[in-house]
Design a protein around this motif. Structure first.
Motif, short mmCIF file in Angstrom:
data_model
loop_
_atom_site.label_atom_id
_atom_site.label_comp_id
_atom_site.label_asym_id
_atom_site.label_seq_id
_atom_site.Cartn_x
_atom_site.Cartn_y
_atom_site.Cartn_z
N THR A 7 0.79 -1.26 -0.19
CA THR A 7 -0.01 -0.08 0.05
C THR A 7 0.88 1.18 -0.12
OG1 THR A 7 -0.01 0.07 2.41
CG2 THR A 7 -1.81 -1.17 1.05
N THR A 10 -0.11 4.58 1.67
CA THR A 10 -0.11 4.82 3.26
C THR A 10 0.91 5.56 3.78
OG1 THR A 10 -1.18 2.43 3.44
CG2 THR A 10 -0.36 3.59 5.15
N SER A 11 2.21 5.33 3.15
CA SER A 11 3.42 6.13 3.75
C SER A 11 3.75 7.02 2.51
CB SER A 11 4.62 5.04 4.00
OG SER A 11 4.82 4.25 2.59
N GLN A 137 -7.96 13.61 -0.97
CA GLN A 137 -8.45 12.26 -0.43
C GLN A 137 -9.03 11.31 -1.52
OE1 GLN A 137 -7.14 10.65 2.42
NE2 GLN A 137 -5.89 12.63 2.33
N HIS A 141 -7.80 7.75 -2.75
CA HIS A 141 -8.66 6.60 -2.82
C HIS A 141 -8.54 5.83 -4.13
CE1 HIS A 141 -12.23 4.72 -1.07
NE2 HIS A 141 -12.79 4.71 -2.27
N SER A 144 -5.21 4.36 -5.09
CA SER A 144 -4.91 3.28 -3.97
C SER A 144 -5.55 2.00 -4.64
CB SER A 144 -5.39 3.56 -2.65
OG SER A 144 -4.80 4.68 -2.15
#
Length: 329
Positions: A7, A10-11, A137, A141, A144
């Motif tokens: 992922t 995430t980082s 975001q 989303h 991702s």
């Protein structure tokens, strides 16, 4: 050992020391692959052609690369490239026989590679101005979820009872060496027109754009299209992808060695339609861009605001055969 999903959002790991697909640490920053595969660049002499990034900076096709573990490339990415290249070489007949998931993986890998380069360029630009890199975001989303699904290339990721994409393949009467590529990374829409075919893929819509255009798709089914007809379909899909107003949600369930991905209902708790209202003037602006090669202007396209110009259907709504299309010289 159960499969582990990577992922990167995430980082926010978009350096060159981790494999884009697995996150595995690389031995050198030079361990990369081309975003546009070498076979495609060679076939259409793309290497030194300009490619404009979102920040208006220019790169070339060969400049676009992503970090990839050599073993991952050899075991998973290269076999996919070879299968796609062999199918594309045969034209429409070859592509028609491909597993749709393979086409989705290939197009998704290419589009994600562009996204990766765009993010790297954005991070550098913001840091040079002493600012933190920000991304909405909603976009995070989408990206991702695309990356999650790309891991079906190298992981036992199973889409449980749904397709995460709309994919349409058409016969097109193209010029011999045409290379018609388009993308829209905000809506994750991809289009390619080469040889005797054209492909349109909405990479993150659970198939709803294909259903949205069901009526026109049924009319063109089985016909060979004129390039201007394919570009009209392109404009319709790119515009509807913009109108699509849901962020698909998925539940991820590891079962033994497999990872099952299940789509949550798009309707959710909202009574709002899945697509915002279609506005012919805005669609006309999109179509003007897609028809640039033929010189049609917005005023001509929406001369009748209720019925924008079309080369797909006549005034009675009947399909226009490609050989009946008359275009200005």
């Amino acid at each position: 050992m159960p499969a582990q999903l990577y992922t990167p959002f995430t980082s926010f790991n978009f350096g060159n020391r981790n494999c884009f697909l697995t996150g595995r640490r690389l031995s050198t920053e030079e361990e990369k692959i081309q975003v546009f595969p070498q076979w495609l660049m060679s076939r259409y002499s793309l290497q030194d052609k300009p490619f404009k990034l979102l920040d208006e900076s220019m790169a070339t096709y060969k400049d676009l690369k992503i970090p990839c573990d050599a073993a991952v490339n050899e075991e998973y990415v290269e076999p996919l490239e070879k299968e796609i290249a062999a199918a594309f070489e045969r034209g429409y007949e070859g592509v028609e026989q491909l597993d749709e998931l393979k086409l989705f993986q290939w197009a998704g890998k290419l589009l994600y590679g562009i996204i990766f380069n765009e993010i790297q360029a954005g991070i550098k630009q913001q840091h040079a101005q002493g600012e933190e890199f920000n991304m909405s975001q909603a976009i995070i989303h989408k990206f991702s979820n695309l990356h999650l699904m790309l891991q079906s290339i190298n992981q036992p990721v199973i889409f449980d009872g749904f397709k995460p994409f709309s994919l349409c393949l058409f016969r097109v009467n193209n010029a011999e060496d045409i290379f018609g590529y388009r993308d829209e990374i905000n809506t994750l829409t991809f289009s390619l027109r080469i040889k005797d075919f054209g492909i349109i893929i909405c990479l993150q819509d659970n198939g709803v754009n294909q259903r949205y255009h069901k009526e026109i798709l049924e009319k063109v089914q089985g016909h060979t299209l004129h390039p201007i007809q394919f570009e009209e379909l392109n404009a319709r899909f790119f515009y509807s992808a913009y109108l699509f107003n849901r962020l698909p949600e998925y539940s991820i369930l590891p079962v033994n060695d497999d990872i099952y991905v299940e789509a949550m209902p798009l309707q959710g708790i909202s009574s709002k339609p899945l697509f915002d209202h279609w506005v012919n003037k805005t669609y006309g602006q999109v179509l003007e861009n897609f028809w640039k090669n033929w010189g049609f202007l917005l005023l001509e396209i929406i001369k009748d605001p209720e019925n924008p110009m079309s080369f797909l259907t006549d005034a009675k709504g009947e399909f226009i055969p490609a050989d009946k299309i008359q275009l200005p010289v």
